[in-house]
Motif scaffolding. Sequence first.
Motif, short mmCIF file in Angstrom:
data_model
loop_
_atom_site.label_atom_id
_atom_site.label_comp_id
_atom_site.label_asym_id
_atom_site.label_seq_id
_atom_site.Cartn_x
_atom_site.Cartn_y
_atom_site.Cartn_z
N ARG A 1 -13.16 7.45 -4.11
CA ARG A 1 -14.07 8.60 -4.39
C ARG A 1 -13.59 9.61 -3.50
NH1 ARG A 1 -14.17 6.14 -8.14
NH2 ARG A 1 -16.09 5.10 -9.13
N GLY A 2 -14.11 10.78 -3.49
CA GLY A 2 -13.86 11.87 -2.50
C GLY A 2 -12.78 12.65 -2.93
N GLY A 3 -12.58 13.07 -4.14
CA GLY A 3 -11.58 13.87 -4.53
C GLY A 3 -10.34 13.43 -4.81
N TRP A 4 -9.97 12.17 -4.60
CA TRP A 4 -8.46 11.80 -4.77
C TRP A 4 -8.20 11.66 -6.27
CZ3 TRP A 4 -5.11 10.85 -1.18
CH2 TRP A 4 -5.43 10.63 0.28
N ASN A 5 -7.11 11.96 -6.52
CA ASN A 5 -6.45 11.64 -7.77
C ASN A 5 -5.20 10.80 -7.77
OD1 ASN A 5 -5.92 12.10 -10.69
ND2 ASN A 5 -4.63 14.16 -10.19
N PHE A 6 -5.28 9.77 -8.35
CA PHE A 6 -4.12 8.89 -8.41
C PHE A 6 -3.29 8.67 -9.83
CE2 PHE A 6 -6.36 7.40 -4.56
CZ PHE A 6 -5.27 7.15 -3.76
N GLU A 7 -2.28 8.94 -9.92
CA GLU A 7 -1.45 8.79 -11.08
C GLU A 7 -1.58 7.38 -11.83
OE1 GLU A 7 2.35 10.75 -11.01
OE2 GLU A 7 1.73 11.56 -9.29
N ASP A 8 -1.80 7.35 -13.04
CA ASP A 8 -1.89 5.96 -13.43
C ASP A 8 -0.24 5.16 -13.52
OD1 ASP A 8 -4.47 6.41 -14.52
OD2 ASP A 8 -4.04 7.43 -16.14
N GLU A 9 0.57 5.83 -13.64
CA GLU A 9 1.73 5.35 -13.83
C GLU A 9 2.43 5.28 -12.26
OE1 GLU A 9 3.15 3.96 -16.49
OE2 GLU A 9 1.61 4.64 -17.64
N PRO A 10 3.14 4.24 -12.05
CA PRO A 10 3.93 4.21 -10.49
C PRO A 10 4.91 5.29 -10.48
CG PRO A 10 4.60 2.31 -12.11
CD PRO A 10 3.38 3.06 -12.99
N VAL A 11 5.11 5.72 -9.21
CA VAL A 11 6.29 6.65 -8.99
C VAL A 11 7.47 6.00 -8.79
CG1 VAL A 11 4.64 8.52 -8.58
CG2 VAL A 11 5.32 7.03 -6.77
N SER A 12 7.28 4.62 -8.46
CA SER A 12 8.65 3.81 -8.10
C SER A 12 8.32 2.41 -8.53
CB SER A 12 8.96 3.88 -6.74
OG SER A 12 10.15 3.31 -6.37
N VAL A 13 9.37 1.93 -9.10
CA VAL A 13 9.24 0.34 -9.63
C VAL A 13 10.76 -0.23 -9.32
CG1 VAL A 13 9.72 1.03 -12.08
CG2 VAL A 13 8.67 -1.25 -11.31
N ASN A 14 10.76 -1.66 -9.20
CA ASN A 14 12.24 -2.12 -9.15
C ASN A 14 11.97 -3.43 -9.94
OD1 ASN A 14 10.48 -4.08 -7.83
ND2 ASN A 14 11.42 -3.82 -5.78
N ARG A 15 13.07 -4.22 -10.36
CA ARG A 15 13.43 -5.12 -11.15
C ARG A 15 12.41 -6.48 -10.50
NH1 ARG A 15 17.66 -4.27 -14.37
NH2 ARG A 15 19.19 -2.85 -13.57
N GLN A 16 12.00 -6.32 -9.48
CA GLN A 16 10.90 -7.58 -9.39
C GLN A 16 9.55 -7.08 -9.57
OE1 GLN A 16 13.33 -6.36 -6.96
NE2 GLN A 16 14.76 -8.33 -7.48
N GLN A 17 9.46 -5.85 -10.08
CA GLN A 17 7.89 -5.54 -10.62
C GLN A 17 7.08 -5.02 -9.04
OE1 GLN A 17 6.18 -8.28 -13.33
NE2 GLN A 17 6.64 -6.91 -14.83
N ASP A 18 7.92 -4.75 -8.05
CA ASP A 18 7.17 -3.91 -6.89
C ASP A 18 6.93 -2.64 -7.47
OD1 ASP A 18 7.53 -6.50 -5.71
OD2 ASP A 18 9.66 -5.86 -4.61
#
Length: 238
Positions: A110-127
Amino acid sequence: MARTKSDAGEASSKKPKKQRWYHQVWAAYQMTRRQDPMVTWIMLAVFLGILAIALLIGFLAGHWIYATVVGLPFALLGSMFVLTRKAERAAYTQIEGQPGAVRAALGTVRGGWNFEDEPVSVNRQQDLVFRGIGRPGVVLVSEGPSHRVQRMLADERKRTVRVLPNVPVTTIQVGSEEGQVALPKVARKVQRMKKQLTRAEAAEIGKRLKALGGVKLPVPKGVDPLNARPDRKGMRGR
């Protein structure tokens, strides 16, 4: 035929029933009990303990009936507090280790934060690396082993600083390794970050960061390329 259409229209116009609060409490209790069978006895012990203290004070003061009436709500509140904490821990236990667990945990911030639903970075190991924007600046939160996500966070931080050179960018690794933040504690850590921007500045940062786009190749395992969201801005530039 007209009657059938009207019936269908009435059915579609009916709103789904709202779940009562006691149904939500019961569902939370059932889920918690599956993860922690001792939760029933702990809640009962807290309830009886608070009630016993209230009765003791009532007997000493000579008003045990009044003390019982006053103590009951506090006993219920205490047992509900235990259920809330246990349910939160059980929920984290269920999702821990699954791809996207960090995003689910960040959804409680909470507190005005806005997180995107999709990741901004991903690799083949699903990190994964997720990005959030708030008054403390930009935060990049990773999930995965430290030796793999460290480079991902560094690259994403460079991209962000290139667009927003004067904005604070914080990186957080979520995991069980040394130096990483445990999944149940990541939301609290983000909320405790010091505010350095105004609401207007945070909103403007969100608009500028859209230019960075979302997930790039490689496509992680288990993702259907046919259902993946296309990068429409990139397609316009081709």
